[in-house]
Motif scaffolding. Structure first.
Motif, PDB file in Angstrom:
ATOM      1  N   PRO A  84       0.705  -0.679  -0.326  1.00 53.31           N
ATOM      2  CA  PRO A  84       0.436   0.158  -0.461  1.00 53.31           C
ATOM      3  C   PRO A  84       0.465   1.508   0.002  1.00 53.31           C
ATOM      4  O   PRO A  84       0.172   1.787  -0.648  1.00 53.31           O
ATOM      5  CB  PRO A  84      -0.918  -0.228   1.503  1.00 53.31           C
ATOM      6  CG  PRO A  84      -0.708  -1.619   1.221  1.00 53.31           C
ATOM      7  CD  PRO A  84       0.844  -1.895   0.627  1.00 53.31           C
ATOM      8  N   TYR A  85       1.968   1.227   0.330  1.00 50.43           N
ATOM      9  CA  TYR A  85       2.516   2.450   0.639  1.00 50.43           C
ATOM     10  C   TYR A  85       3.910   3.042  -0.593  1.00 50.43           C
ATOM     11  O   TYR A  85       3.671   4.061  -1.054  1.00 50.43           O
ATOM     12  CB  TYR A  85       4.041   2.418   1.965  1.00 50.43           C
ATOM     13  CG  TYR A  85       5.027   2.701   1.488  1.00 50.43           C
ATOM     14  CD1 TYR A  85       4.757   4.561   2.198  1.00 50.43           C
ATOM     15  CD2 TYR A  85       6.198   2.606   1.026  1.00 50.43           C
ATOM     16  CE1 TYR A  85       6.184   5.711   1.450  1.00 50.43           C
ATOM     17  CE2 TYR A  85       7.005   3.926   1.543  1.00 50.43           C
ATOM     18  CZ  TYR A  85       6.798   4.991   1.599  1.00 50.43           C
ATOM     19  OH  TYR A  85       7.892   5.850   0.952  1.00 50.43           O
ATOM     20  N   ILE A  86       4.081   1.731  -1.396  1.00 51.67           N
ATOM     21  CA  ILE A  86       4.658   1.785  -2.658  1.00 51.67           C
ATOM     22  C   ILE A  86       3.420   2.550  -3.715  1.00 51.67           C
ATOM     23  O   ILE A  86       4.160   3.066  -4.264  1.00 51.67           O
ATOM     24  CB  ILE A  86       5.654   0.550  -3.495  1.00 51.67           C
ATOM     25  CG1 ILE A  86       6.082  -0.162  -2.130  1.00 51.67           C
ATOM     26  CG2 ILE A  86       5.076   0.337  -4.406  1.00 51.67           C
ATOM     27  CD1 ILE A  86       6.885   0.650  -2.215  1.00 51.67           C
ATOM     28  N   GLN A  87       2.200   1.880  -4.025  1.00 51.08           N
ATOM     29  CA  GLN A  87       0.906   2.350  -4.102  1.00 51.08           C
ATOM     30  C   GLN A  87       0.985   3.562  -3.559  1.00 51.08           C
ATOM     31  O   GLN A  87       0.692   4.223  -5.507  1.00 51.08           O
ATOM     32  CB  GLN A  87       0.199   1.290  -4.381  1.00 51.08           C
ATOM     33  CG  GLN A  87       0.034  -0.109  -4.397  1.00 51.08           C
ATOM     34  CD  GLN A  87      -1.083  -0.754  -4.144  1.00 51.08           C
ATOM     35  OE1 GLN A  87      -1.967  -0.709  -3.529  1.00 51.08           O
ATOM     36  NE2 GLN A  87      -1.332  -2.509  -5.057  1.00 51.08           N
ATOM     37  N   LYS A  88       0.756   4.075  -2.871  1.00 51.18           N
ATOM     38  CA  LYS A  88       0.417   5.599  -2.735  1.00 51.18           C
ATOM     39  C   LYS A  88       2.202   6.604  -3.359  1.00 51.18           C
ATOM     40  O   LYS A  88       1.269   7.788  -4.099  1.00 51.18           O
ATOM     41  CB  LYS A  88       0.247   5.947  -0.918  1.00 51.18           C
ATOM     42  CG  LYS A  88      -0.029   7.344  -0.700  1.00 51.18           C
ATOM     43  CD  LYS A  88      -0.010   6.643   0.660  1.00 51.18           C
ATOM     44  CE  LYS A  88      -0.103   8.823   1.468  1.00 51.18           C
ATOM     45  NZ  LYS A  88      -0.294   8.925   2.970  1.00 51.18           N
TER      46      LYS A  88
END
Length: 341
Positions: free
Chosen positions: A225-229
């Protein structure tokens, strides 16, 4: 009237006031009319009764047919419910089977890597074939939505080739960033474990390398989720020349968000295969690595969707899509649904 009639008969006639022969004749006429009327009524009643009998028989036959249909429907519904129960049981068994297959794959991988840390990851949910199939799914679904949305927003200001290439560049951007994020995470863990400034995981001790790979793989779901954000936030500024990104403006809305998130998720999972799965955007051996997009022919033009390799310069896992050129060929419409089979 006859004088020899009994007294009770006379009294009966007197009740109807029949005192003369004319009255008797008139009474006989009335009786005759009444008899005719009664016979007509009886005949009509019989006919009506027969019609009602016929109607009743038909109603009875219809009721029996309805009962048979209801019985068949009941049997059919019971079969459907039985099939649903079988499907649910099959689904549960399949999930249990997959769970134990994953455990067996992890145990087998750990045992093999104990003697050779460079063994390719064989965990079932992280296999190259599974990831390649997921990437094909993105092209057939999210890519199609992005293409149609971009085509509608950009109208005819840009060509189909420009839109298709920009969509490909978005995937490449996600792929390159996920490789960089994975490398940085590995280096940070390596330096933390060895308390040194080492920056090459492949040259460290096999045991440390294996542990770092395990830690990275176990944390993949938490870091995704952090990478996607980060990619959603940076794609606007870093790809400001990308016409598709500009057309959608806000990356928090579909279809660009779903396209970015799926590209990021798949290219992020690629990094946890050992060695990492690779995407090939080059035109080398194009006829073997790519299927035709709109036009098939001997001349390679540009890549639409990359091929999937087992690892860098490795075997081909899944073909990509590319545009070719053939003189005199009538192409189909761009952006139409593509079949990889």
């Amino acid at each position: 009237m006859s004088t020899n009639m009994k007294q009770e008969d006379l009294s009966e006639f007197e009740r109807f006031k029949l005192t003369t022969s004319g009255d008797l004749e008139a009474f006989k006429g009335h009786l005759r009319e009444l008899g005719n009327h009664l016979r007509i009524q009886i005949r009509m009643f019989k006919q009506r009764f027969e019609h009602e009998n016929i109607a009743f028989d038909r109603i009875d036959e219809g009721s029996k047919m309805i009962n048979k249909v209801e019985e068949k429907l009941g049997n059919y519904l019971s079969m459907i419910k039985k099939n649903e129960r079988i499907d649910e049981r099959y689904t549960r068994i399949r999930h249990v089977k997959k769970k134990y297959e994953d455990k067996l794959s992890e145990a087998t991988t750990a045992w093999l890597q104990k003697y050779n840390p460079h063994v390719v990851e064989i965990t079932s949910y992280n296999r190259a074939k599974h990831i390649a199939e997921s990437l094909v799914g993105v092209f057939e679904n999210q890519w199609q939505e992005m293409y149609l949305s971009s085509r509608n927003k950009l109208i005819r200001k840009y060509t189909d080739r420009e839109i298709v290439e920009k969509l490909r560049d978005i995937l490449k951007y996600c792929y390159d960033n996920c490789r960089e994020f994975y490398w940085k995470q590995g280096i940070a863990l390596l330096q933390l474990l060895t308390m040194s400034s080492q920056y090459n995981i492949d040259t460290c001790q096999p045991v440390i390398r294996l542990r770092i790979k395990e830690l990275l793989k176990r944390g993949a779901a938490y870091t995704l989720p952090y990478i996607q954000k980060v990619i959603r936030q940076d794609v606007v500024s870093l790809l400001e020349m990308n016409i598709v990104v500009r057309a959608h403006q806000r990356t928090q809305r579909p279809p660009i968000r779903s396209f970015l998130d799926m590209c990021t998720e798949i290219t992020w999972l690629m990094q946890f295969q050992d060695p990492p799965i690779a995407l090939d955007f080059t035109d080398e051996n194009s006829s073997m690595k790519f299927k035709p997009y709109v036009t098939s022919g001997p001349e390679f033009v540009y890549v639409v969707w990359p091929a999937v390799l087992l690892h860098e310069n490795g075997l081909l896992v899944s073909k990509g899509v590319a545009e070719f050129f053939s003189p005199g060929y009538e192409p189909r419409s761009a952006g139409s649904e593509y079949n990889f089979t």
